[in-house]
Design a protein around this motif. Structure first.
Motif, mmCIF file in Angstrom:
data_model
loop_
_atom_site.group_PDB
_atom_site.id
_atom_site.type_symbol
_atom_site.label_atom_id
_atom_site.label_comp_id
_atom_site.label_asym_id
_atom_site.label_seq_id
_atom_site.Cartn_x
_atom_site.Cartn_y
_atom_site.Cartn_z
ATOM 1 N N GLY A 84 43.747 41.980 45.083
ATOM 2 C CA GLY A 84 43.215 42.970 45.999
ATOM 3 C C GLY A 84 43.128 42.381 47.401
ATOM 4 N N LEU A 85 43.391 43.209 48.396
ATOM 5 C CA LEU A 85 43.310 42.733 49.779
ATOM 6 C C LEU A 85 41.860 42.491 50.175
ATOM 7 C CD1 LEU A 85 46.034 45.012 51.415
ATOM 8 C CD2 LEU A 85 46.265 42.714 50.468
ATOM 9 N N ASP A 86 40.955 43.224 49.529
ATOM 10 C CA ASP A 86 39.516 43.032 49.747
ATOM 11 C C ASP A 86 38.840 42.946 48.385
ATOM 12 O OD1 ASP A 86 39.344 43.192 52.636
ATOM 13 O OD2 ASP A 86 39.914 45.304 52.382
ATOM 14 N N THR A 87 37.996 41.931 48.203
ATOM 15 C CA THR A 87 37.244 41.806 46.960
ATOM 16 C C THR A 87 36.123 42.825 46.932
ATOM 17 O OG1 THR A 87 37.736 39.453 46.799
ATOM 18 C CG2 THR A 87 35.863 40.261 45.524
ATOM 19 N N SER A 88 36.049 43.584 45.831
ATOM 20 C CA SER A 88 35.028 44.623 45.712
ATOM 21 C C SER A 88 34.239 44.424 44.430
ATOM 22 C CB SER A 88 35.681 46.007 45.708
ATOM 23 O OG SER A 88 34.727 47.024 45.488
ATOM 24 N N HIS A 89 32.934 44.277 44.541
ATOM 25 C CA HIS A 89 32.044 44.116 43.395
ATOM 26 C C HIS A 89 32.484 42.956 42.502
ATOM 27 C CE1 HIS A 89 30.151 47.871 44.521
ATOM 28 N NE2 HIS A 89 31.318 48.494 44.468
ATOM 29 N N GLY A 90 32.972 41.878 43.132
ATOM 30 C CA GLY A 90 33.381 40.703 42.371
ATOM 31 C C GLY A 90 34.756 40.811 41.749
ATOM 32 N N ILE A 91 35.440 41.950 41.911
ATOM 33 C CA ILE A 91 36.774 42.158 41.361
ATOM 34 C C ILE A 91 37.803 41.899 42.456
ATOM 35 C CG2 ILE A 91 38.318 43.780 40.215
ATOM 36 C CD1 ILE A 91 35.850 42.960 38.594
ATOM 37 N N SER A 92 38.757 41.016 42.150
ATOM 38 C CA SER A 92 39.704 40.614 43.193
ATOM 39 C C SER A 92 41.154 40.909 42.854
ATOM 40 C CB SER A 92 39.550 39.117 43.480
ATOM 41 O OG SER A 92 39.712 38.351 42.308
ATOM 42 N N GLY A 93 41.402 41.772 41.861
ATOM 43 C CA GLY A 93 42.777 42.114 41.547
ATOM 44 C C GLY A 93 42.886 43.025 40.345
ATOM 45 N N VAL A 94 44.145 43.348 39.988
ATOM 46 C CA VAL A 94 44.425 44.235 38.862
ATOM 47 C C VAL A 94 45.564 43.651 38.028
ATOM 48 C CG1 VAL A 94 45.174 46.527 38.158
ATOM 49 C CG2 VAL A 94 43.687 46.277 40.137
ATOM 50 N N VAL A 95 45.376 43.565 36.707
ATOM 51 C CA VAL A 95 46.443 43.145 35.801
ATOM 52 C C VAL A 95 47.289 44.360 35.461
ATOM 53 C CG1 VAL A 95 47.000 42.105 33.578
ATOM 54 C CG2 VAL A 95 44.981 41.334 34.844
ATOM 55 N N GLU A 96 48.611 44.239 35.665
ATOM 56 C CA GLU A 96 49.486 45.403 35.516
ATOM 57 C C GLU A 96 50.391 45.339 34.295
ATOM 58 O OE1 GLU A 96 51.394 45.983 39.377
ATOM 59 O OE2 GLU A 96 49.698 47.325 39.772
ATOM 60 N N ALA A 97 50.741 44.142 33.830
ATOM 61 C CA ALA A 97 51.668 44.041 32.694
ATOM 62 C C ALA A 97 51.485 42.695 32.003
ATOM 63 C CB ALA A 97 53.113 44.204 33.156
#
Length: 345
Positions: A84-97
């Motif tokens: 993620g370009l900005d960390t939100s609520h401690g989440i910094s990305g997304v697993v896609e595959a």
């Protein structure tokens, strides 16, 4: 109009929990893709419900959401993810595959079928101990599970410092049956340091996973070979004699000298009811050269006439207690549970 019956406290709590789970499931799919960076490869260090800790190419850890289309995701999986370009609520990305797995360690679950526990493992470290007790039958069950998924197992007897000289000699005699059929056996003490250097060498250039009953000291060994980890440890219960669960989710660690280790949740049972009877027999590696040669095709390897495995036992080529373990496993499989214990593998 019939008045709607008021929900009790338990029903209200379940409704609220279900609602919150639905909201969490949709978080990853409501993220604006424009807020995500380019896709990159990563490694699943640990899984927490709808989140996972992902290690990037620089060995930095990122807490990520999971796409709903992923399916199963476990420690050791290699994945494609986007930061993620900005960390939100401690989440910094997304697993896609998830990339294809080379190996997968599974456990049978009565409600959900066979479930993956860890992926891309190439060595199973079976930890036993003199406490709660040294049980060769339990070791045999783990070895069957390891052979079934074609992962080389290594047997570690922990807490050997608690043994007297006579008890140590007895333990070595019990475990010699495994050395005789080609399994590696190590004797380890986290207090005296015995066997730890040899264990570290065995980890080099492997991705290993610890399995074993609760209380045998898996987390203590992790602390001993990786002091920087600080894994939580627990003692054997004075009341039950059973181990206390200390690790709550599988976690992958890297050795500075090379290789990785997955510390898995403590378990008290190793279920094999999902295996076919002939597969169980094959997983006793010393049985293999005799399988298919018995007089009867459906030989149970008990009192059947013309049984080559019984003959091999009488000739000293198969340890009597290994054959006894086989029959105990088969008897347990014949009495399949109506409800499977959630903590069993």
């Amino acid at each position: 109009m019939t008045k709607r019956k008021k929900l009790n406290k338990g029903q209200s709590r379940r409704v609220t929990d279900n609602h919150n789970r639905r909201l969490k499931r949709n978080v990853a799919d409501t993220i604006d893709d424009s807020q995500l960076g380019p896709q990159q490869d990563g490694l699943v260090i640990s899984r927490f419900g709808q989140h996972a800790d992902i290690e990037d190419g620089e060995q930095q850890i990122h807490r990520c959401n999971l796409r709903r289309t992923l399916g199963s995701l476990v420690t050791g999986d290699k994945v494609a993810w986007r930061p993620g370009l900005d960390t939100s609520h401690g989440i910094s990305g997304v697993v896609e595959a998830v990339h294809p797995r080379t190996t997968v360690l599974t456990r049978p679950d009565f409600y959900d079928g066979v479930k993956p526990v860890a992926a891309n493992i190439d060595q199973i470290v079976l930890v036993s101990s003199v406490l709660p007790e040294l049980s060769c039958h339990v070791i045999d069950r783990y070895l069957v599970a390891a052979e079934d998924v074609d992962m080389p197992p290594m047997i570690v007897l922990n807490k050997v410092d608690l043994l007297t000289e006579q008890e140590r000699s007895h333990a070595e005699k019990l475990l010699q049956r495994y050395c005789d059929i080609g399994y590696q056996v190590l004797y380890v003490s986290c207090d005296t340091g015995e066997g730890l250097e040899e264990l570290k060498q065995a980890f080099n250039n492997h991705t290993s996973i610890f399995v074993g009953q609760s209380g045998v000291g898996k987390s203590s060994i992790v602390n001993a070979v990786m002091p920087e980890v600080g894994a939580v440890t627990g003692a054997v219960s004075d009341n039950s004699g059973l181990g206390q669960h200390t690790t709550t989710t599988a976690r992958l660690y890297h050795f500075p000298s090379g290789g990785s280790l997955v510390d898995s949740p403590g378990i008290r049972e190793f279920s094999l009811w999902h295996l076919a009877p002939e597969r169980v027999a094959w997983c006793f590696r010393e049985f293999r050269e005799y399988l298919g040669g018995c007089r009867f095709r459906d030989c149970k390897h008990g009192t059947d006439p013309g049984c080559l495995i019984q003959e091999a036992k009488e000739n000293g080529k198969i340890h009597p207690e290994r054959l006894e373990s086989y029959h105990r496993i088969m008897a347990a499989m014949a009495d399949k549970p109506t409800r499977h214990h959630p903590n069993s593998l």
